[in-house]
Design an enzyme around this catalytic site. Sequence first.
Site, PDB file in Angstrom:
ATOM      1  N   SER A 148       0.868  -1.183   0.000  1.00 26.33           N
ATOM      2  CA  SER A 148       0.000   0.000   0.000  1.00 26.33           C
ATOM      3  C   SER A 148       0.897   1.224   0.000  1.00 26.33           C
ATOM      4  CB  SER A 148      -0.864   0.006   1.259  1.00 26.33           C
ATOM      5  OG  SER A 148      -1.542   1.236   1.392  1.00 26.33           O
ATOM      6  N   TYR A 161      -1.790  -0.878  10.372  1.00 27.94           N
ATOM      7  CA  TYR A 161      -1.914  -1.148   8.935  1.00 27.94           C
ATOM      8  C   TYR A 161      -0.644  -0.729   8.194  1.00 27.94           C
ATOM      9  CZ  TYR A 161      -3.777  -0.993   4.159  1.00 27.94           C
ATOM     10  OH  TYR A 161      -3.970  -1.182   2.811  1.00 27.94           O
ATOM     11  N   LYS A 165       2.081  -3.023   6.132  1.00 28.66           N
ATOM     12  CA  LYS A 165       2.348  -2.855   4.698  1.00 28.66           C
ATOM     13  C   LYS A 165       3.805  -2.460   4.437  1.00 28.66           C
ATOM     14  CE  LYS A 165      -1.715  -3.995   3.183  1.00 28.66           C
ATOM     15  NZ  LYS A 165      -1.930  -5.172   2.328  1.00 28.66           N
TER      16      LYS A 165
HETATM   17  N1  LIG Z   1      -8.624  -0.090  -1.515  1.00 33.00           N
HETATM   18  C1  LIG Z   1      -7.508   0.615  -1.408  1.00 33.00           C
HETATM   19  O1  LIG Z   1      -7.509   1.841  -1.623  1.00 33.00           O
HETATM   20  C2  LIG Z   1      -6.204  -0.052  -1.073  1.00 33.00           C
HETATM   21  C3  LIG Z   1      -5.057   0.730  -1.054  1.00 33.00           C
HETATM   22  C4  LIG Z   1      -3.842   0.150  -0.763  1.00 33.00           C
HETATM   23  C5  LIG Z   1      -3.770  -1.209  -0.512  1.00 33.00           C
HETATM   24  N2  LIG Z   1      -4.882  -1.965  -0.533  1.00 33.00           N
HETATM   25  C6  LIG Z   1      -4.722  -3.392  -0.269  1.00 33.00           C
HETATM   26  O2  LIG Z   1      -5.315  -4.159  -1.300  1.00 33.00           O
HETATM   27  C7  LIG Z   1      -5.769  -5.401  -0.779  1.00 33.00           C
HETATM   28  C8  LIG Z   1      -7.223  -5.590  -1.139  1.00 33.00           C
HETATM   29  O3  LIG Z   1      -7.969  -4.512  -0.595  1.00 33.00           O
HETATM   30  P1  LIG Z   1      -9.449  -4.165  -1.067  1.00 33.00           P
HETATM   31  O4  LIG Z   1      -9.569  -2.695  -1.031  1.00 33.00           O
HETATM   32  O5  LIG Z   1      -9.775  -4.907  -2.287  1.00 33.00           O
HETATM   33  O6  LIG Z   1     -10.266  -4.778   0.184  1.00 33.00           O
HETATM   34  P2  LIG Z   1     -11.651  -5.547   0.230  1.00 33.00           P
HETATM   35  O7  LIG Z   1     -12.050  -5.503   1.667  1.00 33.00           O
HETATM   36  O8  LIG Z   1     -12.588  -5.018  -0.805  1.00 33.00           O
HETATM   37  O9  LIG Z   1     -11.247  -7.040  -0.171  1.00 33.00           O
HETATM   38  C9  LIG Z   1     -10.406  -7.798   0.651  1.00 33.00           C
HETATM   39  C10 LIG Z   1     -10.727  -9.270   0.478  1.00 33.00           C
HETATM   40  O10 LIG Z   1      -9.863 -10.010   1.355  1.00 33.00           O
HETATM   41  C11 LIG Z   1     -10.615 -11.036   1.965  1.00 33.00           C
HETATM   42  N3  LIG Z   1     -10.023 -11.448   3.228  1.00 33.00           N
HETATM   43  C12 LIG Z   1     -10.090 -10.809   4.430  1.00 33.00           C
HETATM   44  N4  LIG Z   1      -9.469 -11.533   5.362  1.00 33.00           N
HETATM   45  C13 LIG Z   1      -9.003 -12.660   4.741  1.00 33.00           C
HETATM   46  C14 LIG Z   1      -8.284 -13.793   5.194  1.00 33.00           C
HETATM   47  N5  LIG Z   1      -7.937 -13.947   6.465  1.00 33.00           N
HETATM   48  N6  LIG Z   1      -7.966 -14.748   4.279  1.00 33.00           N
HETATM   49  C15 LIG Z   1      -8.330 -14.615   2.985  1.00 33.00           C
HETATM   50  N7  LIG Z   1      -9.017 -13.559   2.504  1.00 33.00           N
HETATM   51  C16 LIG Z   1      -9.346 -12.601   3.389  1.00 33.00           C
HETATM   52  C17 LIG Z   1     -12.009 -10.440   2.147  1.00 33.00           C
HETATM   53  O11 LIG Z   1     -13.001 -11.453   2.304  1.00 33.00           O
HETATM   54  C18 LIG Z   1     -12.175  -9.622   0.877  1.00 33.00           C
HETATM   55  O12 LIG Z   1     -12.778 -10.392  -0.156  1.00 33.00           O
HETATM   56  C19 LIG Z   1      -5.502  -5.365   0.718  1.00 33.00           C
HETATM   57  O13 LIG Z   1      -4.271  -6.014   1.011  1.00 33.00           O
HETATM   58  C20 LIG Z   1      -5.404  -3.881   1.004  1.00 33.00           C
HETATM   59  O14 LIG Z   1      -4.639  -3.614   2.143  1.00 33.00           O
HETATM   60  C21 LIG Z   1      -6.119  -1.423  -0.802  1.00 33.00           C
END
Ligand SMILES: NC(=O)c1ccc[n+]([C@@H]2O[C@H](COP(=O)([O-])OP(=O)(O)OC[C@H]3O[C@@H](n4cnc5c(N)ncnc54)[C@H](O)[C@@H]3O)[C@@H](O)[C@H]2O)c1
Length: 257
Positions: A148, A161, A165
Amino acid sequence: MNTNILQDKVVVVTGAASGIGKAVAVQAAKHGAKAVIVSDVTPEPREGGRTTMEEIEELGVPARFHRADVSQRAQVDDLLRAADEFGGVDVMVANAGITLHADGFDVAEADYRRLMGINLDGTLFSAQAAARSMKARGKAGSIVLMASMGGISGAGMTVAYSTSKGGVVLMAKSLADALGPDGIRVNAVAPGTIDTHLLRTSPGIAEAAEGFRPRTPLRRLGKPSEIGDAVAWLGSDLSSYVTGTALLVDGGLLAVI
Ligand SMILES: NC(=O)c1ccc[n+]([C@@H]2O[C@H](COP(=O)([O-])OP(=O)(O)OC[C@H]3O[C@@H](n4cnc5c(N)ncnc54)[C@H](O)[C@@H]3O)[C@@H](O)[C@H]2O)c1
């Protein structure tokens, strides 16, 4: 845009039911993957709508759903076996991650451990299981870890968090060194503010993301598919000399003061 850059590649994605993980899995299919293993704790997208499996099957690409909690090492090891029927994993995307409702300096111990169990331990277990499979088959695979921009710059409202990351970024660099002699590449992708359920439902983060918008050179939030395309490139042979890097996909946000 559809391409063939992942032709003959078997792609495994964790946290692939929703948001970025779903887009990574669907884009892998659109970029010509041989098969996609969709893994999550549930097949249902957090944002609602069609499942990842339904979207991939519509593209005519073989796909399997495999339930696994990435914080449980045995479940992750089992997940990698789901790729065996297609010849083993070529591209592993360790995407599963969570945020916390209260993540300031006094983050509760139970929350901190739960987050680290998924964001850090789960990411390492996923990379380890994939690397073992790739080494056993002599595959020059690609492992992509979801970091992230919060793992590159810190923030007072996401202490655990950001710590997790930041660890993922160094995990990619360290694993790149450990696995490079086997031809296995390991990179991190560091998304900026991407419009997902996680972003919209994380207290403080959704407001912060709107605040970032006018400061972002591209003046908009990112789309999950734009992370999927970056991951597809890192998974493909087009990035064959790229390892140990953290690729920011943030509309330029961290490039400016
Ligand atoms: N959305 C953003 O702006 C953003 C920015 C930077 C990084 N990220 C990273 O991207 C990744 C995905 O984020 P997102 O925004 O799609 O989130 P989201 O919440 O939409 O999706 C996350 C998915 O991970 C699954 N999950 C949660 N715990 C789990 C576990 N123990 N085992 C397996 N699966 C599990 C959830 O069921 C969900 O389907 C994450 O690592 C997040 O930190 C997101």
